[in-house]
Design an enzyme around this catalytic site. Structure first.
Site, PDB file in Angstrom:
ATOM      1  N   ASP A  36      28.438  32.492  45.754  1.00 53.97           N
ATOM      2  CA  ASP A  36      27.759  32.802  44.496  1.00 53.97           C
ATOM      3  C   ASP A  36      28.034  31.775  43.397  1.00 53.97           C
ATOM      4  O   ASP A  36      27.547  31.932  42.274  1.00 53.97           O
ATOM      5  CB  ASP A  36      28.095  34.223  44.027  1.00 53.97           C
ATOM      6  CG  ASP A  36      29.549  34.600  44.218  1.00 53.97           C
ATOM      7  OD1 ASP A  36      30.360  33.719  44.571  1.00 53.97           O
ATOM      8  OD2 ASP A  36      29.888  35.782  44.013  1.00 53.97           O
ATOM      9  N   HIS A  56      37.904  41.520  45.762  1.00 49.68           N
ATOM     10  CA  HIS A  56      38.246  42.279  44.549  1.00 49.68           C
ATOM     11  C   HIS A  56      39.033  43.552  44.873  1.00 49.68           C
ATOM     12  O   HIS A  56      39.522  44.222  43.952  1.00 49.68           O
ATOM     13  CB  HIS A  56      36.989  42.665  43.765  1.00 49.68           C
ATOM     14  CG  HIS A  56      36.232  41.492  43.215  1.00 49.68           C
ATOM     15  ND1 HIS A  56      36.829  40.528  42.443  1.00 49.68           N
ATOM     16  CD2 HIS A  56      34.929  41.116  43.343  1.00 49.68           C
ATOM     17  CE1 HIS A  56      35.912  39.605  42.103  1.00 49.68           C
ATOM     18  NE2 HIS A  56      34.760  39.943  42.650  1.00 49.68           N
ATOM     19  N   HIS A 103      33.744  34.316  41.534  1.00 46.78           N
ATOM     20  CA  HIS A 103      34.590  35.284  40.830  1.00 46.78           C
ATOM     21  C   HIS A 103      36.047  35.147  41.265  1.00 46.78           C
ATOM     22  O   HIS A 103      36.321  34.854  42.435  1.00 46.78           O
ATOM     23  CB  HIS A 103      34.115  36.716  41.121  1.00 46.78           C
ATOM     24  CG  HIS A 103      32.682  36.965  40.763  1.00 46.78           C
ATOM     25  ND1 HIS A 103      31.670  36.920  41.704  1.00 46.78           N
ATOM     26  CD2 HIS A 103      32.101  37.243  39.577  1.00 46.78           C
ATOM     27  CE1 HIS A 103      30.514  37.173  41.090  1.00 46.78           C
ATOM     28  NE2 HIS A 103      30.744  37.364  39.811  1.00 46.78           N
ATOM     29  N   ASP A 145      34.745  31.696  46.013  1.00 51.71           N
ATOM     30  CA  ASP A 145      33.766  32.576  45.364  1.00 51.71           C
ATOM     31  C   ASP A 145      33.722  32.260  43.858  1.00 51.71           C
ATOM     32  O   ASP A 145      34.700  31.785  43.293  1.00 51.71           O
ATOM     33  CB  ASP A 145      34.194  34.029  45.581  1.00 51.71           C
ATOM     34  CG  ASP A 145      33.136  35.046  45.211  1.00 51.71           C
ATOM     35  OD1 ASP A 145      32.410  35.487  46.117  1.00 51.71           O
ATOM     36  OD2 ASP A 145      33.040  35.389  44.016  1.00 51.71           O
TER      37      ASP A 145
HETATM   38 ZN   LIG Z   1      31.626  36.748  43.797  1.00 50.34          ZN
END
Ligand SMILES: [Zn+2]
Length: 319
Positions: free
Chosen positions: A256, A138, A177, A175
């Protein structure tokens, strides 16, 4: 080539960075991975190495100089705050804070991916897993966010291009995200192909409209299961990766999307992570002499994280 073909890079400082009581991105994540690899015997098959610090010049391959300087400045003001009896944390956003060890940990986390790249390029190992915190995907060119400070994988990809003279590198991000920071840094760079899937709509609420032709984003709704993800990977990732012929692959290895992980709502299992790793390895073997550097991103259910990393590393190491 050493006896152990898979490197395992980490550093003690990666355990000292923490963002406050109850934060899911916690030091125990690394203990869960280490314990699982030890108890299953997988650790014996790995070439374990201590990660050096990334240099500021290397970080600036992917980040604005002001971002690097701002984080260092924040660490200095935190030290003054602590000396004055204040909080041991300095917040960057509601999810992301530094403690006195964050700066060192972030340099070692990026340095792990760089040292792994050097070792893989030198032929000392075929591939590597970096068990590091803080994660990176991120972190944008000019700002920290979402538990991330420096974009470990983006820095390493640029490093492989700049310092090792590679012409094409691929990044695989699994991931839960969207890797918005990696996209921010590398969108439009024709030397890089990034493929990913991620839960959408979901934090960080981006990726549904790709930022560049070199970004293959697969947004999927909550409760998508592993079998559907495998079909998407086969249909969309594999032809693009094959056509791109990367000379090296980097993995933003977040776990995740596991069905037991409460930070996301996807339904993957450790068998799915093994399968995905195998498909990445097929591409690496065909086009990149097997060269893969994988770096830990998310994964917050400690038990599922340990099992998933074990499954991932077993495939990397041909165990
Ligand atoms: Zn993540």
């Amino acid at each position: 080539m050493s006896a152990n073909k898979t490197g395992y890079f980490s550093h003690p400082s990666c355990r000292k960075h923490e963002m406050g009581p109850g934060h899911p991105e916690c030091p125990e994540r690394l203990d869960a991975i280490d314990d699982r690899l030890l108890v299953t015997g997988v650790a014996d098959a790995l070439d374990r190495r201590e990660a050096p610090q990334a240099s500021l010049a290397d970080l600036e391959l992917a980040h604005d100089r002001m971002h690097v300087a701002a984080l260092r400045g924040l660490r200095e003001s935190l030290e003054e705050q602590i000396a004055a009896g204040g909080s041991p944390y300095a917040a960057i956003d509601p999810d992301t804070a530094i403690n006195p060890y964050t700066w060192d940990a972030a340099l070692h986390a990026a340095g792990a991916a760089l040292a792994a790249t050097d070792a893989v390029m030198a032929g000392e190992i075929e591939n590597a897993f970096c068990a590091v915190r803080p994660p990176g995907h991120h972190a944008c060119r000019g700002r920290a966010m979402g538990f991330c400070f420096f974009n470990n994988v983006a820095v390493a990809a640029r490093y492989a291009l700049a310092r090792h003279g590679l012409k094409r590198v691929a990044i695989v991000d699994f991931d839960v995200h969207h890797g918005n920071g990696t996209e921010d840094i590398l969108a439009g760079d024709p030397r890089v192909l990034m493929v990913g899937f991620f839960q959408h709509p979901f934090y960080p609420y981006s990726g549904d409209a790709p930022a560049g032709d070199n970004m293959l984003n697969l947004p999927v709704p909550a409760y998508t299961r592993g079998m559907e993800i495998r079909e998407l990977i086969e249909t969309y990732w594999m032809p693009r990766l094959e056509a791109f012929r990367p000379e090296m692959l980097f993995i933003s290895a977040g776990f995740d999307a596991h069905r037991d992980d409460d930070l996301g709502q996807l339904g993957l299992t450790e068998q799915d992570y093994a399968w995905i790793t195998g498909r990445i390895k097929d591409v690496a073997r065909r086009h990149a002499r097997g060269r893969i550097v994988s770096s830990l991103e998310g994964g917050y259910n400690l038990d599922a994280l340990g099992r998933s990393v074990e499954a991932h590393v077993r495939v990397l190491a041909d165990l």
